[in-house]
Structure formats: C-alpha cells, structure tokens
Motif scaffolding. Structure first.
Motif, short mmCIF file in Angstrom:
data_model
loop_
_atom_site.label_atom_id
_atom_site.label_comp_id
_atom_site.label_asym_id
_atom_site.label_seq_id
_atom_site.Cartn_x
_atom_site.Cartn_y
_atom_site.Cartn_z
N TYR A 1 -4.02 -18.29 -33.96
CA TYR A 1 -4.28 -19.59 -34.56
C TYR A 1 -3.11 -20.56 -34.50
O TYR A 1 -3.31 -21.77 -34.63
N SER A 2 -1.90 -20.06 -34.32
CA SER A 2 -0.76 -20.98 -34.36
C SER A 2 0.44 -20.38 -33.65
O SER A 2 0.58 -19.15 -33.57
N VAL A 3 1.31 -21.26 -33.15
CA VAL A 3 2.52 -20.84 -32.46
C VAL A 3 3.67 -21.74 -32.89
O VAL A 3 3.48 -22.94 -33.11
N ALA A 4 4.86 -21.16 -33.03
CA ALA A 4 6.06 -21.93 -33.38
C ALA A 4 7.18 -21.55 -32.42
O ALA A 4 7.21 -20.46 -31.86
N TRP A 5 8.13 -22.49 -32.25
CA TRP A 5 9.27 -22.29 -31.34
C TRP A 5 10.55 -22.67 -32.07
O TRP A 5 10.65 -23.75 -32.67
N THR A 6 11.54 -21.78 -32.03
CA THR A 6 12.79 -22.04 -32.74
C THR A 6 13.86 -22.68 -31.86
O THR A 6 14.87 -23.16 -32.36
N GLY A 7 13.62 -22.65 -30.57
CA GLY A 7 14.64 -23.04 -29.61
C GLY A 7 15.09 -21.84 -28.80
O GLY A 7 15.65 -21.98 -27.71
N SER A 8 14.80 -20.64 -29.34
CA SER A 8 15.14 -19.41 -28.62
C SER A 8 14.08 -18.32 -28.80
O SER A 8 14.16 -17.29 -28.15
N GLN A 9 13.08 -18.57 -29.64
CA GLN A 9 12.08 -17.54 -29.91
C GLN A 9 10.73 -18.17 -30.25
O GLN A 9 10.65 -19.16 -30.98
N TYR A 10 9.68 -17.56 -29.68
CA TYR A 10 8.31 -17.91 -30.06
C TYR A 10 7.82 -16.95 -31.14
O TYR A 10 8.14 -15.76 -31.12
N VAL B 1 1.10 -10.86 -35.87
CA VAL B 1 2.33 -11.60 -35.60
C VAL B 1 2.95 -11.03 -34.33
O VAL B 1 3.15 -9.82 -34.21
N PHE B 2 3.24 -11.90 -33.37
CA PHE B 2 3.96 -11.52 -32.16
C PHE B 2 5.16 -12.44 -31.97
O PHE B 2 5.10 -13.62 -32.32
N THR B 3 6.23 -11.87 -31.42
CA THR B 3 7.41 -12.67 -31.09
C THR B 3 7.72 -12.53 -29.61
O THR B 3 7.38 -11.52 -28.98
N SER B 4 8.36 -13.55 -29.05
CA SER B 4 8.74 -13.52 -27.64
C SER B 4 9.91 -14.46 -27.41
O SER B 4 9.97 -15.55 -27.99
N ALA B 5 10.82 -14.05 -26.55
CA ALA B 5 11.95 -14.90 -26.20
C ALA B 5 11.62 -15.83 -25.04
O ALA B 5 12.22 -16.89 -24.89
N ASP B 6 10.65 -15.42 -24.20
CA ASP B 6 10.37 -16.18 -22.99
C ASP B 6 8.90 -16.54 -22.79
O ASP B 6 8.55 -17.22 -21.82
#
Length: 642
Positions: free
Chosen positions: A41-50, A59-64
C-alpha cells in the motif's frame, strides 16, 4: 482502586509484546510471487533505503529496489502508509495502528488513541498528522505520543499532505484544508479523492467518479479546478507524485497517467494488477500495488518490474523424489529441486492443468479438454493421447495401471501413460481425487461419490452421503483420509466403510497430504492432524485459497490462487502448540511463556521479577492478570483492573 506498581505495568506490557510477536510468527515462507504476494500500500525512501508496507503487517526493506528483505513488524494488521521524517519511519494502519522505527528493521507499536483505520500520515515540520476513517485525525509532536483531534466532519480520509503552510486532506467526499490540523474546511466535494501531491506551484489531487479518472488542481488549496483524465476508465486513480518535470498518477488495473501541467493528461500504460502508491525519490519513480507489485521508472514512461513475473493460479503440486513440480492455468509448469527456488518450464500446451502425479519414473499433468502431458525430467513435456474432451481433475497410478478422472464421471486408464482408454464409471458427477491403497483404487467426487476398483476397469459405487463433495484424498498407509466441502473429513481403512470427523471449520479443504507423521489439509486455511480425527488450525501466510499441498520429505509445499507458492518445514504446530526454542539459563530472556491454543491460555513469567501472568485469548483482545492486579489490553488500550 489500588494502583499497580510501575514495574508490573512495564513487565505486563513487555510480556504482551513478546506474546503478540510469538503469535504473529509463522513457519510458512513465500516462494512465489516474490518478494511477496500480499498487496503493498505504501513506499518510503530515506535517501539510502526503501521501506514498503502492506497487508498482514508486511514490511520489506531494500537499499536498491532490487533485493528486498522482509522485516518483522510485530503485527498482522494491514499497514496503509509509511513516511520517513525526523529520522523516523512512521507507519499507520488498520484499527488505529501506528508503528515507528529508526531503521526499518525494529518496529514499535504506539498508542494512537483511536480504533479507526489510519490511511495516511504526514510531517508538517512541527508535528505528525494522521488521518483515517470516520473523520479520524490524530497528531503527535514526535511520533510516539498521539492525541485524537475532535472534528465535526462527515468524511473518510484517504490521504493527507503538507504544502508548506497548509494541511490538505482528501477522501470519500472531497478535499479539506487546515492550517493547524484541528480546524478543517471543506474546499471541494466532487468525487472520491485518493491521491495528493505538490507539483511545483500547485496542488494536484486524483481519484475517480462515475467511471471516470479525475484530477483536481489548485494554486492555494482553496480554489480547485476539476480535470477529466479519462472518461472511459473503470476504477480510480489512487496515488500521484511530481518528478520535478512531470505529474505521474497510478491507479486501478495498473493504469499510469501523466501530465506536465495537471490540465492535459496522457494514459501511458495499463498492467493487470492495481497500483496503490507512487513516490519520486529524486532519481526514480517507485510504484507499489496489488499482490506485491513493484515497479520503477526514471521518467514515468519506461517502467521496470522489480517483482517476480505474474503466474496464473496453480492447481496442483507434486513431489517426484528429487524435485517438485506444479501446474496451473494456461498450461503453467514450474519446477523446483527443493521447493524453495522455482523455474518456469514450457509445458507445450495452453490448456489449464488441474492435476499432477509421479508414477514409475514419469511425471504427469492433466487438465482441460482431456489434456494429459508427461515428462521424465519435468522439463521436457510431451502430449499423451487421452481420447476424450472432458476436463480432468485427478491422476494417479498403482505402478501397473494409471487412472485419470474428471467431469461427468469420466474415467481413463493407461498402462504406459501414452495411450488412454475410457472406462464406464456408472456416475455422471465430477470425480476429483483418486488414491491407490496398494490393493484398491478409490475415486471420490462431487455429491459424495465413492467408487472402488481393484483393476481400474470395473468400478463399484460405494456412495452413502450425497450432501458432501470430495475434493482430495490421501492414503496414509493405514487409512484413506478425504477432505472437501464444508470442512468435513471422511476416513476409511478399506474404501468401503467410511467415518466422518469434524475439522472445526466450515471452509472447504481443497487438498490433503500425509507427511508420515501428520495429515495437513489446505484450503482457505491450513489444518493438521495426527490421526485424522482431531484437527488443529495452523498459522499460514496465504492471503487466499490454497488449492494443493504436498510433502517433499523435508518441506510442506502448497500452491494456489494467483500463483501462490508457500512452504514450511514440518514443525507447524501440532495439537495447537507453538514450539519454543530451548535456551540456556545464562541466555534466558526477560520473559518466558508456555503457549497452548487449545486451552486458550498463555502463562507468562517475568524471569527478572518473578511475577507470573495469565494471558487469556479473546476474539477482540487479550486479558492479562497476575495475582494482585492486571492489565486488560483491547485494541491498543490499557486499563487497570480492580
């Protein structure tokens, strides 16, 4: 009223968190689609991580954006929105859920002061503001302490943004604005609005109304101009972002629409699945949606899929002794050496395949219009001559004789799997499952049909209960266990005399397998039993029906709707007990517990203070008590008990 000591309150709260995390764990793992089959439903970007969030606490995280790592959110509630602000991830979700994290890995639940779903959250520079159903608005200065704001509005909010000097919220009945988050004014009441963004010097809102994709633009949030994006669209636009040069909106059925000014729109693409959220990272667009869809684009025009390719529903799965193979709609065939990594193969047919079997060194798949294919390696497939046009739903064999059966009482036999002969079943109902006991073939089908044969040619009708439809059966070595409609279980030691058992659910079971230690039945839910008499519901991550399940010798593999493949070691709970890891005394955690679902009781011990607690399961919450006092937890609220 006696006050509870702070240490006890802290211990009780931590114990609750420990228990909820324990219950939320599942030994089942996604194998297809990847990274998940849950809607995102939603995605966020920190500048180095999704960070992406979605259904069932996903919840999933990704660097690229290519490799995704699943994280434990500690909840199975739907997560609707995630943002990154003030070095903090804030997630809002179902039933007033709010989670926070500094790294996207470790998540903490916060008290939102509401039970209503929170659909969107934003940071204004001074505070977080979250909006949701039934005109719900909550705010927080830091993401940890939240206060509900009472407003006199009749609206379900879906999205909120901060323009720099104004909060703009949109929902079921229009667009609202506020300078402080407490006093709100309706600015537009046309259509349902789901997405909002700042696009250079204007605000853009998107949604739908009466079969049309719609957009609204405003220079100040006060005055709005309606734009028609597409008049012949079914569904709605759900999210919108600004790329510094282009407005990009996404929506139902994977629609992507673009505009340079918010006035004139172009419909660029349309994929099979819906897209729910879209963001611009400064370098690329990321869109997420239904059934784990993830796409990226540098410009809104060229898109790359970052999830596995869509596979149609899979109807059957089988273990050959060295590999697993599964089949489904449109002739899909996938193989795996271990039940974990799967590879698509060319079946040579576009007919839907409904059944699988492995007999005497050959793999078989059968399906629509009498289709039967076979292979010695599960990779190279050839067509057999079935001589019939009926849909086939089951196939099995004794080593000397193969049996395939299906619609209208169709029975086919073969000695080599290449050429098949039609046999008279004497019935007209659909036949769904066939088992070989070592001495007897048993065919089962709709309206309680039971047929037996020693040679596969001459069949005897053993039907007794016509109110039950069989869907699957398995031979354990001592008994046949059959499952089907209404969650009913039937057992027989000889295929002639049958005894019924109750599973505890009225949901249909599509498949059942035997691991050598226990029976596992799959459908909308997964149940297990050691004897076929007493059944226990088990945790599962499947979001829809599972159609088939098999045992590889080390792993349970289940397949189903929309290409779902999930697997689990055999340590799924038996008799309702969740296995706990044994720990050395020197490594003993703060809290220990014993879980027994059949007794609906969890005993918790604080190993530091010595306090003991009982956690009683309730349909809408949990109750914890100790000897002197307790804490009652219901939908994120704690109330002292007398």
């Amino acid at each position: 009223m006696n006050k509870m000591p702070k240490k006890i309150i802290l211990a009780a709260t931590l114990a609750l968190l420990f228990i909820f995390n324990a219950f939320s764990q599942s030994s089942w793992t996604w194998r297809n689609p990847l990274p998940t089959g849950y809607s995102l439903y939603s995605v966020a970007w920190t500048g180095s991580q999704y960070v992406v969030v979605g259904d069932s606490g996903t919840v999933f995280t990704s660097a690229d954006g290519d490799e995704w790592i699943q994280q434990n959110s500690g909840t199975t509630e739907a997560l609707f929105d995630v943002i990154w602000a003030e070095s903090l991830f804030v997630v809002t979700g179902q039933d007033g859920l709010i989670l926070t994290s500094t790294d996207g890995v470790v998540w903490t639940s916060q008290n939102s002061d509401t039970y209503w779903g929170l659909h969107s959250v934003v940071w204004t520079g001074e505070k977080f503001v979250a909006v949701g159903g039934y005109h719900t608005i909550v705010s927080s200065p830091d993401g940890f302490t939240w206060t509900k704001i009472d407003v006199s509005l009749d609206v379900d909010f879906y999205k909120v943004i901060w323009t720099g000097n104004l909060l703009v919220a949109a929902g079921y009945s229009g667009i609202y604005t506020s300078e402080d988050g407490e006093n709100w004014t309706c600015r537009n009441s046309s259509g349902r609005i789901y997405g909002l963004t700042m696009a250079e010097d204007q605000i853009v809102a998107v949604g739908g109304n009466n079969g049309s994709y719609m957009a609204f633009t405003s220079p100040d949030g006060i005055t709005w101009n309606q734009r028609i994006v597409s008049e012949s669209s079914f569904g709605t636009l759900t999210s919108v972002c600004w790329t510094d040069s282009l407005i990009v909106a996404v929506g139902s059925y994977g629609s992507v629409c673009t505009s340079s000014d918010g006035k004139k729109w172009n419909r660029e693409f349309s994929w099979a699945e819906g897209l729910r959220n879209i963001i611009w990272t400064g370098q690329e667009i990321v869109a997420v949606g239904t059934y784990g869809e993830i796409y990226t684009s540098p410009d809104g025009l060229t898109w790359t899929k970052k999830c596995s390719e869509k596979i149609e529903s899979l109807g059957s799965v089988c273990w050959t002794g060295t590999q697993a193979f599964t089949c489904g709609l449109n002739g899909e065939i996938l193989t795996s050496p271990d039940g974990v990594l799967w590879t698509a193969q060319n079946s040579g047919t576009r007919k839907s395949l409904e059944a699988t079997a492995f007999v005497e060194g050959k793999a078989f798949a059968a399906g629509d219009s009498g289709t039967i294919i076979y292979s010695e390696d599960c990779i190279n497939w050839s067509s057999a001559i079935s001589g019939c046009n009926s849909d086939l739903y089951c196939i099995s064999g004794s080593g000397e004789m193969l049996i395939a059966a299906g619609d209208s009482g169709t029975i086919l036999t073969s000695t080599d799997g290449l050429s098949w002969v039609s046999r008279n079943s004497g019935v007209s109902e659909r036949l769904e499952s066939v088992v070989w006991t070592g001495r007897l073939f048993v065919l089962l089908g709709h309206r309680g049909i039971i047929l037996t044969s020693q040679n596969g040619v001459d069949w005897t009708d053993r039907t007794s209960d016509t109110t039950f439809s069989f869907l699957s059966a398995v031979w354990t070595g001592t008994q046949i266990v059959a499952v089907g409609s209404g969650g009913k279980i039937m057992r027989s030691t000889d295929g002639v005399e049958w005894t019924s058992s109750e599973s505890g659910t009225t949901e249909a079971f599509s498949s059942v397998t035997w691991t050598g230690r226990q029976l596992v039945a799959a459908g909308r839910y997964i149940y297990s039993s050691e004897d076929g008499i007493t059944w226990t519901q088990n945790n599962t991550i499947a979001y829809s029906d599972l159609y088939s399940i098999t045992w590889t010798g080390s792993l349970l593999v289940a397949v189903g709707f929309n290409g779902m493949i999930v697997s689990s070691p055999e340590d799924i709970p038996v008799a309702g007990k969740i296995p706990l890891q044994k720990t050395l005394i020197s490594e003993q955690p703060r809290f220990s517990c014993s879980l027994s679902r059949d007794k609906d009781l969890v005993a918790v011990k604080d190993n530091h203070s010595g306090y003991r607690y009982n956690l009683l399961g309730r349909r809408y919450g949990y109750e914890m008590s100790n000897i002197k006092s307790g804490v009652k937890r219901k939908q994120n609220r704690h109330t002292l008990l007398k």
